[in-house]
Design a protein around this motif. Structure first.
Motif, PDB file in Angstrom:
ATOM      1  N   PRO A   1      31.255 -82.606  59.725  1.00 22.55           N
ATOM      2  CA  PRO A   1      31.024 -82.555  61.069  1.00 22.55           C
ATOM      3  C   PRO A   1      30.780 -81.082  61.510  1.00 22.55           C
ATOM      4  N   THR A   2      29.852 -80.842  62.337  1.00 27.46           N
ATOM      5  CA  THR A   2      29.329 -79.564  62.968  1.00 27.46           C
ATOM      6  C   THR A   2      30.555 -78.486  63.296  1.00 27.46           C
TER       7      THR A   2
ATOM      8  N   THR B   1      31.325 -88.222  51.848  1.00 28.13           N
ATOM      9  CA  THR B   1      31.679 -86.882  52.726  1.00 28.13           C
ATOM     10  C   THR B   1      31.683 -85.815  51.510  1.00 28.13           C
TER      11      THR B   1
ATOM     12  N   GLY C   1      28.602 -90.040  62.177  1.00 28.76           N
ATOM     13  CA  GLY C   1      28.453 -88.711  61.244  1.00 28.76           C
ATOM     14  C   GLY C   1      26.981 -88.521  61.137  1.00 28.76           C
TER      15      GLY C   1
ATOM     16  N   SER D   1      24.723 -76.936  64.924  1.00 31.51           N
ATOM     17  CA  SER D   1      24.388 -78.117  65.519  1.00 31.51           C
ATOM     18  C   SER D   1      22.633 -78.100  65.442  1.00 31.51           C
TER      19      SER D   1
ATOM     20  N   ARG E   1      27.348 -87.675  53.337  1.00 32.11           N
ATOM     21  CA  ARG E   1      27.618 -87.274  54.692  1.00 32.11           C
ATOM     22  C   ARG E   1      27.851 -85.806  54.759  1.00 32.11           C
TER      23      ARG E   1
END
Length: 574
Positions: free
Chosen positions: A47-48, A5, A82, A63, A44
């Motif tokens: 997240p949006t 990440t 993810g 997104s 990774r």
């Protein structure tokens, strides 16, 4: 694969007059980070929801940027797991290369910070660099000196305009992304066996020694089958060459087929973008006039002329756009197609048929491609998917004469032995599933409605000033201005008002005539009408009052949609 990440630094330009919107900025910065090695395979993405909060933008904005990256294969995702950088970007670049690129980019970053990005500035900077190098301590080649003198007008991506009437701009928002992802069906990159299976499948399809250089056989077979069905092109998979763009193919052909000082026959007017590939090889451009039936075949050089036949500068190539002549929009009549093929046979000239939007026929049945009428293997057929699919799909193809396959493959080996075939295989699957033809049917309906809206708006706002040419194919039309109007200056003033279109006169080699090349692909019907209302007063200011067209010749909206820039008596000419 080790999954990481990552934290991302994505500076955004939030000014109201920023050249790009927030979604485009996020997409472009993530794409650049992947290509430069800042983000690597297995990384990774946040997240949006988290990235949207960090950047202070709507979650939908992030997104959408992720969706664009996923559709183009830069990232992949699994539900609940993810979004990750694709494995193909696993190799990092040498540090020296990255540092050199960073040094080169520093002045551009400073300029962007002060003024926003400018494609024109970047091109001018590159040209100035070449010209300085010509006079530098090491002498550059004659080829480098030639390209230093070539205009790069139209190259690069100009800043976006609220009302984008450029002929090359299509309806990217109408592309069926969900269907694309479902049909393309890239294997899960986490599956270690997926890569080996894909490689084995491709090797099974390679039928000859040149296949690895011409393109994946799967893609070439799909394109050949589609062309046989839709355009009656005579071809098999082994005749098809795949490249990143038509411009790459033209540059390859120019190196193989043009000697310095030789004439290249082109239509007049014609698309100036492809001239650079041939001028770089020292070609001398010779324009052949175009009228309401297309190229004037009767004005082609007479091969029976002894002087012309013996001249070292005799043409070997002629580049034509018979299905939808650019920029006038006329279609080469069948009798002239046959005349052109007969002349090429007698003159021993190879024809290059650029069918840049032949798959977007809006009215009537398309005429058979020159390559379909060719029974002597003397036509090279060119096409692209950037208009049929979406602009970011930079994938061009050519159908080659059989005798030219090996020379092209050898030239490819000398310049690009390991091209990326990711997009080519994706398009092949899209074609094989029948989705390309379904998509084209939808786009023809959409573009037909937009064409009619633009044509009606032109008639309502400028019917006494402009003459609208045929728009039976493609996503642009020509609106002729009275002689004496400065269409280049008009385009510059329109740009300042947020309206982008292409002036007509620069496309001529001789006897230039003014006009507007107006694309109707990128704007919906309401925006087309609104843009015409804003453009109309600028056009009227640019046209001398005495040069307006006679009111008796004003066409009705229905006729304007498929009318002609040629009057019945022939007084209005290209």
């Amino acid at each position: 694969m080790h999954e990481r990440t990552v934290d991302l630094l994505l500076p955004l330009d939030r000014r109201r007059d920023a050249p790009d919107g927030l979604t485009q900025q996020i997409y472009a910065q993530l794409r650049a980070a992947i290509l430069s090695g800042r983000l690597r395979a297995g990384d990774r993405l946040p997240p949006t929801r988290d990235l949207a909060k960090q950047l202070g933008v709507a979650r939908l904005t992030v997104s959408t940027a992720y969706e664009w990256l996923r559709a183009e294969g830069y990232v992949y995702g699994r539900v609940g797991a993810g979004t990750y950088v694709a494995p193909v970007f696993g190799e990092s670049r040498p540090a020296v290369e990255a540092e050199a690129e960073a040094e080169d980019a520093a002045p551009q970053r400073a300029h962007r910070a002060a003024h926003g990005p400018s494609a024109t500035d970047a091109i001018d900077h590159a040209v100035d660099g070449i010209r300085r190098a010509v006079d530098g301590p090491i002498t550059l080649s004659a080829w480098a000196r030639r390209i230093a003198a070539i205009s790069l007008n139209g190259a690069g991506n100009p800043p976006p305009a609220p009302y984008d009437f450029r002929p090359s701009a299509g309806a990217a928002d109408a592309f069926p992304w969900a269907r694309w992802r479902k049909v393309v069906g890239w294997p899960d990159p986490a599956d270690r066996g997926a890569g080996r299976l894909a490689e084995a499948r491709e090797h099974a399809f390679q039928a000859g020694q040149w296949d690895a250089l011409l393109g994946p056989y799967e893609a070439r077979a799909a394109i050949a089958a589609w062309l046989r069905r839709s355009r009656a092109v005579r071809c098999e998979a082994e005749h098809v060459l795949i490249a990143g763009s038509v411009q790459q193919i033209l540059a390859l052909l120019a190196r193989l087929l043009v000697e310095p000082g030789q004439r290249l026959l082109i239509e007049d007017p014609s698309y100036v973008g492809f001239h650079a590939a041939f001028l770089a090889e020292g070609a001398l451009l010779h324009g052949v006039p175009v009228d309401e039936s297309g190229l004037r075949a009767d004005l082609l050089p007479d091969p029976a002329n002894a002087d012309a036949r013996a001249a070292e500068a005799a043409p070997r190539l002629a580049v034509v756009t018979p299905s939808h002549q650019y920029p006038t929009g006329v279609t080469l009549s069948l009798d002239r197609r046959l005349q052109l093929l007969d002349w090429a046979r007698r003159a021993r000239v190879l024809l290059v048929e650029d069918d840049y939007d032949g798959d977007l026929r809006l009215e009537g049945q398309p005429l058979e491609a020159l390559r379909g009428l060719d029974d002597r293997d003397q036509v090279i057929y060119l096409g692209t998917f950037s208009k049929a699919l979406y602009p970011a799909m930079r994938l061009g193809y050519a159908v080659l004469p059989h005798w030219l396959i090996e020379p092209v493959a050898r030239a490819r080996a000398a310049s690009d032995r390991h091209p990326t075939w990711h997009d080519a295989i994706a398009v092949a699957r899209f074609i094989e599933a029948g989705e390309l033809e379904r998509h084209l049917a939808r786009m023809r309906r959409l573009y037909r409605a937009r064409r009619d809206a633009l044509s009606a708006a032109l008639h309502a706002e400028l019917g006494d000033v402009l003459r609208v040419g045929p728009a039976e194919a493609g996503i642009h039309l020509l609106a002729r201005l009275p002689d004496g109007t400065d269409d280049v200056a008009l385009a510059a003033r329109a740009r300042e008002a947020g309206i982008a279109f292409t002036p007509f006169s620069p496309h001529y080699r001789t006897a230039a005539r003014p006009g507007l090349l107006l694309g109707f692909g990128a704007l919906d019907e309401d925006r087309l009408r609104e843009g015409m209302r804003l453009l109309a007063p600028l056009v009227r200011q640019a046209v001398p009052a005495q040069d307006a067209w006679p009111s008796a010749n004003v066409r009705s909206p229905a006729v304007t949609a498929t009318g002609s820039v040629f009057s019945a008596g022939g007084s209005v000419q290209l």
